[in-house]
Write a protein that holds these residues in place. Structure first.
Motif, PDB file in Angstrom:
ATOM      1  N   THR A  91       0.847  -1.190   0.000  1.00  0.00           N
ATOM      2  CA  THR A  91       0.000   0.000   0.000  1.00  0.00           C
ATOM      3  C   THR A  91       0.883   1.240   0.000  1.00  0.00           C
ATOM      4  O   THR A  91       1.967   1.238   0.582  1.00  0.00           O
ATOM      5  CB  THR A  91      -0.908  -0.017   1.247  1.00  0.00           C
ATOM      6  N   HIS A  92       0.431   2.280  -0.665  1.00  0.00           N
ATOM      7  CA  HIS A  92       1.111   3.580  -0.807  1.00  0.00           C
ATOM      8  C   HIS A  92       2.275   3.557  -1.788  1.00  0.00           C
ATOM      9  O   HIS A  92       2.962   4.570  -1.941  1.00  0.00           O
ATOM     10  CB  HIS A  92       1.580   4.134   0.542  1.00  0.00           C
ATOM     11  N   THR A  93       2.507   2.435  -2.479  1.00  0.00           N
ATOM     12  CA  THR A  93       3.571   2.380  -3.480  1.00  0.00           C
ATOM     13  C   THR A  93       3.147   3.175  -4.709  1.00  0.00           C
ATOM     14  O   THR A  93       2.049   2.999  -5.223  1.00  0.00           O
ATOM     15  CB  THR A  93       3.863   0.919  -3.895  1.00  0.00           C
ATOM     16  N   ARG A  94       4.020   4.064  -5.179  1.00  0.00           N
ATOM     17  CA  ARG A  94       3.780   4.799  -6.427  1.00  0.00           C
ATOM     18  C   ARG A  94       4.211   3.917  -7.586  1.00  0.00           C
ATOM     19  O   ARG A  94       5.298   3.343  -7.561  1.00  0.00           O
ATOM     20  CB  ARG A  94       4.556   6.101  -6.453  1.00  0.00           C
ATOM     21  N   VAL A 118      -1.060   5.285  -7.387  1.00  0.00           N
ATOM     22  CA  VAL A 118      -0.610   4.884  -6.058  1.00  0.00           C
ATOM     23  C   VAL A 118      -1.489   3.731  -5.589  1.00  0.00           C
ATOM     24  O   VAL A 118      -2.701   3.727  -5.830  1.00  0.00           O
ATOM     25  CB  VAL A 118      -0.626   6.067  -5.062  1.00  0.00           C
ATOM     26  N   ARG A 169      -3.704   1.724  -3.235  1.00  0.00           N
ATOM     27  CA  ARG A 169      -4.586   2.036  -2.108  1.00  0.00           C
ATOM     28  C   ARG A 169      -4.893   0.801  -1.271  1.00  0.00           C
ATOM     29  O   ARG A 169      -5.159   0.908  -0.086  1.00  0.00           O
ATOM     30  CB  ARG A 169      -5.880   2.695  -2.586  1.00  0.00           C
ATOM     31  N   HIS A 170      -4.898  -0.377  -1.895  1.00  0.00           N
ATOM     32  CA  HIS A 170      -5.068  -1.620  -1.128  1.00  0.00           C
ATOM     33  C   HIS A 170      -4.500  -2.782  -1.921  1.00  0.00           C
ATOM     34  O   HIS A 170      -4.392  -2.730  -3.149  1.00  0.00           O
ATOM     35  CB  HIS A 170      -6.534  -1.878  -0.756  1.00  0.00           C
ATOM     36  N   GLU A 211      -5.163   4.178  -7.286  1.00  0.00           N
ATOM     37  CA  GLU A 211      -5.762   5.469  -7.601  1.00  0.00           C
ATOM     38  C   GLU A 211      -4.851   6.171  -8.601  1.00  0.00           C
ATOM     39  O   GLU A 211      -3.632   6.250  -8.400  1.00  0.00           O
ATOM     40  CB  GLU A 211      -5.882   6.323  -6.337  1.00  0.00           C
ATOM     41  N   GLU A 271      -1.999  13.532  -4.457  1.00  0.00           N
ATOM     42  CA  GLU A 271      -2.513  12.315  -3.815  1.00  0.00           C
ATOM     43  C   GLU A 271      -3.559  12.706  -2.810  1.00  0.00           C
ATOM     44  O   GLU A 271      -3.347  13.557  -1.964  1.00  0.00           O
ATOM     45  CB  GLU A 271      -1.385  11.560  -3.110  1.00  0.00           C
ATOM     46  N   GLY A 298      -5.585  10.243  -0.963  1.00  0.00           N
ATOM     47  CA  GLY A 298      -5.796   9.274   0.103  1.00  0.00           C
ATOM     48  C   GLY A 298      -7.140   8.591   0.009  1.00  0.00           C
ATOM     49  O   GLY A 298      -7.462   7.748   0.804  1.00  0.00           O
ATOM     50  N   GLU A 301      -9.799   5.975  -1.680  1.00  0.00           N
ATOM     51  CA  GLU A 301      -9.697   4.687  -2.369  1.00  0.00           C
ATOM     52  C   GLU A 301     -10.683   4.644  -3.518  1.00  0.00           C
ATOM     53  O   GLU A 301     -11.835   5.019  -3.371  1.00  0.00           O
ATOM     54  CB  GLU A 301     -10.024   3.586  -1.381  1.00  0.00           C
TER      55      GLU A 301
END
Length: 130
Positions: free
Chosen positions: A81-84, A101, A103-104, A117, A125, A127, A129
């Motif tokens: 999660t949060h990986t670009r 990015v 999100r899950h 996303e 960004e 945040g 989902e």
């Protein structure tokens, strides 16, 4: 849009891609976390992972569904999660590339379901989902 040209990922490009298919929309998430409707959308997503991810940096994922704000794809391995990511979506009606990015990432019966996303150039960004 001419699918012979690859274009930058944008809300207009995604809207055009969605309009190219006449499929049934999937209802929004009843929890209220999802802002946009999703459409079942089979296909392939090219994914380029950052250097800090282990394994191959270029992978092909299976497109599961698509919305104006993001997509869900199936991968063989988890993506944190949060990986670009850098991505490319290739369809007969449109080819586009851009950034997203994670999100899950959820373990599925086969592989992982990864929700991303889109990061449009003029949108930071958020945040949320999708």
């Amino acid at each position: 849009m001419d699918a012979d040209n690859i274009v930058r990922l944008s809300p207009t490009a995604i809207r055009e891609l969605l309009e190219s298919r006449q499929t049934k929309v999937l209802a929004k998430d009843p929890s209220g976390r999802r802002r946009l409707d999703r459409w079942p959308f089979p296909g392939t997503v090219e994914v380029w992972l950052p250097d800090e991810c282990y394994g191959d940096r270029h992978v092909l994922a299976t497109l599961h569904n698509l919305s104006e704000g993001g997509l869900a794809m199936r991968t063989r391995r988890p993506v944190p999660t949060h990986t670009r990511l850098s991505i490319a979506i290739h369809q007969p009606a449109l080819s586009c590339y851009g950034h997203a990015v994670v999100r899950h990432c959820t373990r599925a019966q086969v592989g992982y379901l990864v929700g991303i996303e889109f990061l449009f150039e003029d949108k930071p960004e958020s945040g949320n989902e999708d």
